[in-house]
Design an enzyme around this catalytic site. Structure first.
Site, PDB file in Angstrom:
ATOM      1  N   GLU A 259      10.720  -4.559   4.315  1.00 17.72           N
ATOM      2  CA  GLU A 259      10.778  -5.969   3.911  1.00 17.72           C
ATOM      3  C   GLU A 259      10.457  -6.108   2.426  1.00 17.72           C
ATOM      4  OE1 GLU A 259       9.125  -4.734   6.441  1.00 17.72           O
ATOM      5  OE2 GLU A 259       9.663  -5.842   8.267  1.00 17.72           O
TER       6      GLU A 259
ATOM      7  N   LYS B  96       9.119  -0.322  13.363  1.00 17.07           N
ATOM      8  CA  LYS B  96       9.563  -0.099  11.979  1.00 17.07           C
ATOM      9  C   LYS B  96      10.582   1.030  11.925  1.00 17.07           C
ATOM     10  CE  LYS B  96       5.406  -0.880   9.201  1.00 17.07           C
ATOM     11  NZ  LYS B  96       4.427  -0.187   8.377  1.00 17.07           N
TER      12      LYS B  96
ATOM     13  N   GLU C 212      -4.137  -6.737  14.989  1.00 17.26           N
ATOM     14  CA  GLU C 212      -3.678  -5.412  14.556  1.00 17.26           C
ATOM     15  C   GLU C 212      -4.839  -4.420  14.652  1.00 17.26           C
ATOM     16  OE1 GLU C 212      -0.290  -4.772  11.546  1.00 17.26           O
ATOM     17  OE2 GLU C 212      -2.066  -4.241  10.391  1.00 17.26           O
TER      18      GLU C 212
ATOM     19  N   GLY D 205      -4.599  -1.890   5.167  1.00 17.47           N
ATOM     20  CA  GLY D 205      -3.799  -2.995   4.629  1.00 17.47           C
ATOM     21  C   GLY D 205      -4.415  -4.358   4.922  1.00 17.47           C
ATOM     22  N   ARG D 206      -4.879  -4.561   6.165  1.00 18.56           N
ATOM     23  CA  ARG D 206      -5.399  -5.885   6.540  1.00 18.56           C
ATOM     24  C   ARG D 206      -6.799  -6.129   6.004  1.00 18.56           C
ATOM     25  NH1 ARG D 206      -4.319  -2.523  10.677  1.00 18.56           N
ATOM     26  NH2 ARG D 206      -6.015  -1.759  11.977  1.00 18.56           N
TER      27      ARG D 206
ATOM     28  N   LYS E 232       0.839  -1.199   0.000  1.00 20.73           N
ATOM     29  CA  LYS E 232       0.000   0.000   0.000  1.00 20.73           C
ATOM     30  C   LYS E 232       0.880   1.257   0.000  1.00 20.73           C
ATOM     31  CE  LYS E 232      -3.439   2.421   2.746  1.00 20.73           C
ATOM     32  NZ  LYS E 232      -4.267   2.431   3.942  1.00 20.73           N
TER      33      LYS E 232
ATOM     34  N   HIS F 156      -3.625 -33.147  18.037  1.00 21.44           N
ATOM     35  CA  HIS F 156      -2.440 -33.935  18.394  1.00 21.44           C
ATOM     36  C   HIS F 156      -1.295 -33.056  18.864  1.00 21.44           C
ATOM     37  CE1 HIS F 156      -4.264 -37.685  17.079  1.00 21.44           C
ATOM     38  NE2 HIS F 156      -4.861 -36.935  16.166  1.00 21.44           N
TER      39      HIS F 156
HETATM   40  O1  F6P Z   1       2.445  -4.372   9.789  1.00 23.01           O
HETATM   41  C1  F6P Z   1       2.020  -3.061   9.633  1.00 23.01           C
HETATM   42  C2  F6P Z   1       1.518  -2.805   8.286  1.00 23.01           C
HETATM   43  O2  F6P Z   1       1.399  -1.427   8.228  1.00 23.01           O
HETATM   44  C3  F6P Z   1       0.202  -3.506   7.986  1.00 23.01           C
HETATM   45  O3  F6P Z   1      -0.895  -2.823   8.448  1.00 23.01           O
HETATM   46  C4  F6P Z   1       0.270  -3.635   6.510  1.00 23.01           C
HETATM   47  O4  F6P Z   1      -0.627  -4.578   6.048  1.00 23.01           O
HETATM   48  C5  F6P Z   1       1.719  -4.018   6.319  1.00 23.01           C
HETATM   49  O5  F6P Z   1       2.406  -3.238   7.259  1.00 23.01           O
HETATM   50  C6  F6P Z   1       2.287  -3.824   4.943  1.00 23.01           C
HETATM   51  O6  F6P Z   1       2.216  -2.494   4.546  1.00 23.01           O
HETATM   52  P1  F6P Z   1       2.342  -2.090   3.019  1.00 23.01           P
HETATM   53  O7  F6P Z   1       1.237  -2.735   2.266  1.00 23.01           O
HETATM   54  O8  F6P Z   1       2.239  -0.604   3.013  1.00 23.01           O
HETATM   55  O9  F6P Z   1       3.673  -2.568   2.529  1.00 23.01           O
END
Ligand code: F6P
Length: 548
Positions: free
Chosen positions: A212, A511, A352, A266-267, A206, A383
């Protein structure tokens, strides 16, 4: 709108006394007292049955919980969300994932939003179809066989979970991989066997600033450039983001970029172009069925009275378990291996969203909020950790997720999964008293001393509350319904607890610190303003990584 969190209402105070009353009554007794209990505590809507008869609940409690929903103005908050009001106050944003799954003409969020959604949905779906059928191909003209989604959190968990859940609908589609973690292991594993000529990367982010995702995307880009040359790169990279500048910088071809909006969390974004990998995997028709399933649940949530409203009931029963029966964890147990990643998906969705300790008006909450959500496919769970759930000192509320029909076509297997699921739900509720244990051991002609020794170990207290979510089969529409169910459950609980379910400030701090620390990890000797304890660790890490 004046909002009063649930714990400040009189319904809450009444519920506290009901909790004291019911805590002393084993659930099996509630069944014994009422032969109509199953009917009384089972609801069905949009093809999904909710059996919450094994919850420690009675009609008085249910009535009070629905009073609580009225007292916190749940209906007004739902309507405000659907109207596109900025209910995410701390980020000053609307919350319109419901607009993403609307059918044409529904105007959820307004005509303008509907227009944007339809235009972008069509662009994304026609791209996905073209990739799926080889009309959009790689730089050498070969059709894509591998799609690698690079994203994390909501830009990974949703599509990864859904592609796995709907595996049986992916025939003849390119294979999808989902790379998220920054350590590189998964990415390098995928690259090791990938054919660059037939690989499409989708950078899903987003914000397009997530460390990452950008790290993995840059490595993938360099790999592709190394194999096929710079000119080939644009044909192998698509992206989904709100950040056009960053997509420019990454040189994403304009036809291969897909838009998101700040009113999609995002979620909650699987329904947007973040779902492009899912659309490639299952195709346009099935993706539309998935959206329609979500929309059917939205309409149910928006219109049904609380007594028959599945997401509202799920939310209210959850509040009852967490806030009144003191059950701080919630285990999700699908009896279908295809839903393996569903608990992980729900972890982000619930924790979250509602892992908050500040009320909407900025005060510290004085009541528990989101539970710890966890889970595994039910058979595996039986199990591993079910022992603790049956007889341990920690308690959890349980959701069993149960399709009647097999997802692999072998009903014999699914019938045994069903037997397992129902047996567990019953055992968790019923338990096993000392009298029953003793009688069984006596029937085995066991010596009285041995019976006396063993009995306490075999007693199950029971009254472990669970809900069985039952449906015909796991198909795109049902997956859409299940996800929307939990999304609205989260909203219900957030409203009751008086918190903002749509921000995530807690994630931001770590972050920011990681970005500051990254240069110091490379060169601890040159590190400035690194906390003393961290510096010690960095020095030790430096020594370890330079040793043979
Ligand atoms: O983990 C925090 C977060 O901001 C989530 O809410 C989001 O889904 C994720 O990082 C990834 O963010 P982006 O889609 O901006 O890379």
């Amino acid at each position: 709108m004046q909002i009063s969190p649930g714990p400040r209402t009189s319904a809450w105070a009444d519920l506290l006394s009901h909790a004291a009353r019911l805590s002393a009554v084993p659930t099996r007794e509630l069944f014994a007292r009422d032969p109509g209990r199953f009917e009384r505590f089972t609801r069905e809507a949009v093809g999904l049955q909710m059996d919450f008869s094994r919850q420690r609940i009675d009609e008085m409690v249910l009535g009070k919980l629905t009073e609580l929903a009225d007292a916190v103005k749940l209906r007004e908050r739902i309507d405000a969300m659907f109207r596109g009001e900025k209910i995410n106050r701390t980020e000053d944003r609307a919350v319109l994932h419901v607009a993403l799954r609307q059918p044409p003409g529904a105007q959820i969020g307004g005509a303008d939003i509907e227009n944007q959604v339809m235009t972008e949905r069509e662009r994304m779906l026609s791209f996905a179809e073209s990739v799926r059928h080889g009309r959009i191909a790689g730089s050498t003209g070969k059709a894509f066989k591998l799609v690698v989604n690079i994203g994390i959190g909501g830009s990974d968990l949703g599509p990864a979970m859904a592609v796995q859940a709907l595996q049986r609908y992916t025939e003849s589609a390119p294979h999808c991989e989902f790379v998220s973690n920054i350590d590189g292991n998964h990415l390098y594993d995928v690259l090791a066997t990938a054919d660059p000529a037939t690989t499409l990367f989708i950078v899903a982010s987003k914000t397009f600033v997530t460390l990452e995702t950008l790290t993995n995307a840059r490595t993938a880009r360099a790999w592709l450039k190394g194999k096929l040359g710079e000119a080939a790169v644009p044909a192998h990279f698509a992206a989904v983001s709100v950040n056009h500048e960053a997509m420019n910088e990454f040189k994403v071809h304009p036809d291969y970029r897909f838009q998101m909006w700040d009113w999609v969390g995002g979620r909650y974004s699987l329904w947007s172009s973040i779902g492009v990998s899912l659309a490639i995997a299952i195709g346009r028709e099935n993706f539309n069925r998935f959206l329609a399933g979500g929309h059917a649940m939205d309409e149910h949530f928006r219109t049904a009275p609380w007594q028959t409203n599945l997401p509202a009931l799920a939310g209210l029963v959850g509040v009852w378990n967490i806030s009144f029966l003191n059950l701080p964890t919630h285990a999700v147990l699908p009896y279908d291996d295809r839903l393996k990643r569903f608990p992980a998906y729900l972890q982000q969705l619930e924790m979250e969203s509602n892992g908050k300790s500040t009320t909407l008006d900025g005060r510290p909450v004085e009541w528990p909020t989101a539970p710890i959500v966890w889970g595994e496919p039910g058979d595996n769970a039986q199990h591993s950790f079910f022992q603790l759930l049956h007889q341990g000192t920690q308690r959890a509320a349980l959701d069993f997720i149960l399709p009647a029909k097999s997802s692999c076509g072998d009903q014999n297997h699914q019938d045994l999964a069903i037997a397992n699921c129902l047996a567990q739900a019953e055992a968790f509720m019923e338990g096993q008293s000392a009298e029953v244990v003793r009688a069984a051991l006596e029937r085995q002609k066991m010596a009285p001393e041995r019976i006396a020794e063993l009995t306490a170990h075999k007693v199950h207290e029971g009254s472990r509350p669970s809900t069985v979510w039952l449906f015909a089969k796991l198909d795109p529409a049902m997956l859409g319904k299940l996800i929307a169910l939990y999304e609205h459950k989260v909203l219900t609980q957030g409203v009751v607890w008086g918190i903002n379910s749509f921000d995530q400030w807690g994630v931001e701090l770590g972050k920011k610190l990681a970005e500051q620390l990254a240069p110091a990890v490379k060169d601890p000797a040159a590190a400035h303003s690194v906390p003393a304890g961290v510096l010690k660790l960095l020095q030790r890490i430096d020594a370890l990584r330079s040793a043979d």
